[in-house]
Design a protein around this motif. Structure first.
Motif, short mmCIF file in Angstrom:
data_model
loop_
_atom_site.label_atom_id
_atom_site.label_comp_id
_atom_site.label_asym_id
_atom_site.label_seq_id
_atom_site.Cartn_x
_atom_site.Cartn_y
_atom_site.Cartn_z
N THR A 148 -34.18 17.40 37.67
CA THR A 148 -33.64 18.73 37.93
C THR A 148 -33.31 19.38 36.59
N ALA A 149 -33.17 20.70 36.61
CA ALA A 149 -33.07 21.48 35.37
C ALA A 149 -32.01 20.98 34.39
N PRO A 150 -30.74 20.83 34.79
CA PRO A 150 -29.75 20.46 33.77
C PRO A 150 -29.76 18.99 33.40
N THR A 151 -30.61 18.18 34.07
CA THR A 151 -30.65 16.75 33.77
C THR A 151 -31.89 16.37 32.98
N SER A 152 -32.48 17.31 32.26
CA SER A 152 -33.77 17.08 31.60
C SER A 152 -33.78 15.85 30.71
N VAL A 153 -32.81 15.73 29.83
CA VAL A 153 -32.81 14.63 28.86
C VAL A 153 -32.46 13.31 29.54
N TYR A 154 -31.45 13.33 30.41
CA TYR A 154 -31.12 12.12 31.16
C TYR A 154 -32.33 11.65 31.96
N SER A 155 -32.98 12.58 32.66
CA SER A 155 -34.15 12.23 33.47
C SER A 155 -35.24 11.63 32.59
N ALA A 156 -35.45 12.21 31.42
CA ALA A 156 -36.47 11.70 30.50
C ALA A 156 -36.11 10.29 30.02
N SER A 157 -34.84 10.04 29.78
CA SER A 157 -34.43 8.70 29.33
C SER A 157 -34.68 7.67 30.42
N LYS A 158 -34.50 8.06 31.68
CA LYS A 158 -34.75 7.14 32.78
C LYS A 158 -36.25 6.99 33.06
N ALA A 159 -37.02 8.04 32.80
CA ALA A 159 -38.48 7.90 32.87
C ALA A 159 -38.96 6.91 31.81
N ALA A 160 -38.30 6.91 30.66
CA ALA A 160 -38.61 5.93 29.62
C ALA A 160 -38.30 4.51 30.12
N VAL A 161 -37.22 4.36 30.88
CA VAL A 161 -36.89 3.05 31.45
C VAL A 161 -38.02 2.58 32.37
N ASP A 162 -38.56 3.49 33.18
CA ASP A 162 -39.66 3.12 34.06
C ASP A 162 -40.89 2.70 33.26
N ALA A 163 -41.18 3.41 32.16
CA ALA A 163 -42.33 3.06 31.33
C ALA A 163 -42.12 1.70 30.66
N LEU A 164 -40.91 1.45 30.17
CA LEU A 164 -40.61 0.15 29.57
C LEU A 164 -40.74 -0.96 30.61
N THR A 165 -40.28 -0.68 31.82
CA THR A 165 -40.36 -1.66 32.89
C THR A 165 -41.80 -2.08 33.13
N ARG A 166 -42.69 -1.12 33.24
CA ARG A 166 -44.10 -1.43 33.49
C ARG A 166 -44.72 -2.18 32.32
N ALA A 167 -44.47 -1.70 31.10
CA ALA A 167 -45.07 -2.33 29.92
C ALA A 167 -44.54 -3.74 29.69
N PHE A 168 -43.22 -3.94 29.84
CA PHE A 168 -42.66 -5.27 29.63
C PHE A 168 -43.12 -6.23 30.72
N ALA A 169 -43.32 -5.73 31.94
CA ALA A 169 -43.84 -6.58 33.01
C ALA A 169 -45.22 -7.12 32.64
N MET A 170 -46.05 -6.27 32.05
CA MET A 170 -47.39 -6.69 31.63
C MET A 170 -47.32 -7.70 30.49
N GLU A 171 -46.37 -7.48 29.57
CA GLU A 171 -46.27 -8.36 28.40
C GLU A 171 -45.64 -9.70 28.73
N LEU A 172 -44.66 -9.71 29.64
CA LEU A 172 -43.92 -10.94 29.92
C LEU A 172 -44.43 -11.70 31.14
N GLY A 173 -45.40 -11.13 31.82
CA GLY A 173 -45.91 -11.77 33.02
C GLY A 173 -46.49 -13.16 32.78
N ALA A 174 -47.11 -13.36 31.64
CA ALA A 174 -47.69 -14.67 31.32
C ALA A 174 -46.62 -15.75 31.24
N ARG A 175 -45.39 -15.33 31.00
CA ARG A 175 -44.27 -16.30 30.94
C ARG A 175 -43.54 -16.38 32.28
N ARG A 176 -44.12 -15.78 33.31
CA ARG A 176 -43.55 -15.78 34.67
C ARG A 176 -42.21 -15.05 34.72
#
Length: 246
Positions: A148-176
């Motif tokens: 939403t409009a006034p939450t632009s930066v907060y929302s972006a920081s949480k979108a970054a969390v989602d991106a990190l989640t996906r990328a770290f899942a790919m990187e750490l999956g080999a270690r179960r």
């Protein structure tokens, strides 16, 4: 959904969703590291409640946006337990400002506490997961999916969390090591206590279930993702918003 004898680390565990998650993990048999930044008495109260119910917990102080503090936290938990099985990255801050009022300091505050912290804790604790693997659960927001409009930066920081989640899942999956996120809507915590009652009623009426979330609602999803029952789920951000987000 037993987590008997597992070691779980929960950041921001002195209040709100973190507190509810720590209590829920302990109720399922986990030994919980209750991590707090400044509210020592509140964190110790969570530990006391867990122990009074027959569970195991200890409090650890750390600033999860500070690299040295996070390294010291991981070292302290490692020295005490030798390993971890679950990491819940819950600590964060919320801020809302219109475009004209945004500045670099506000941007850094939101991203350091909400996104950088996830990178730092995951990096520091990853070596403590053994050959058996484990689970990391990050707390995102439905605003990452529908800002939403006034939450632009907060929302972006949480979108970054989602991106990190996906990328770290790919990187750490080999270690179960599975990495997922929950994305809640407004939850009744002291972080959202300043929302006017009329706005709360309006938002509650907009959800299919006709209410706002309690911390326990989100905690139950976190615990489910952390458990072996979700062994085939990784790299996902689960909307935990009572059906609010389209």
């Amino acid at each position: 959904m037993s987590l008997q004898d597992k070691v779980a680390v929960v950041t921001g565990a002195s209040r709100g969703i973190g507190k509810a998650t720590a209590l829920a993990l302990a109720a399922r048999g986990a030994h919980v590291a209750v991590v707090y930044k400044a509210q020592r008495a509140a964190a110790e109260a969570v530990v006391a409640a867990i122990r009074a119910a027959g569970g195991q917990a200890d409090a650890f102080q750390a600033d999860v946006a500070d690299p040295a503090s996070v390294r010291a936290l991981a070292q302290a938990v490692g020295q005490q337990h030798g390993r971890i099985d679950v990491l819940v990255n819950n600590a964060g801050v919320f801020g809302a400002r219109p475009l004209a009022e945004l500045d670099a300091a506000f941007f850094a505050e939101q991203f350091d506490n909400n996104a950088l912290s996830v990178m730092l804790t995951t990096q520091a604790f990853a070596p403590l997961f053994g050959d058996h693997g484990g689970s990391i659960v990050n707390v995102s927001s439905n605003l990452a999916h529908a800002p939403t409009a006034p939450t632009s930066v907060y929302s972006a920081s949480k979108a970054a969390v989602d991106a990190l989640t996906r990328a770290f899942a790919m990187e750490l999956g080999a270690r179960r090591i599975r990495v997922n996120a929950v994305a809640p809507f407004i939850t009744r915590t002291d972080m959202t206590a300043g929302i006017p009652d009329d706005e709360r009623r309006h938002l509650a009426a907009e959800t299919p279930l006709g209410r706002l979330a309690e911390p326990e609602d989100v905690a139950r999803v976190i615990v489910a993702l952390a458990s072996p029952d979700m062994a085939w789920v990784t790299g996902r951000s689960i909307l935990t918003d009572g059906g609010f987000t389209d």
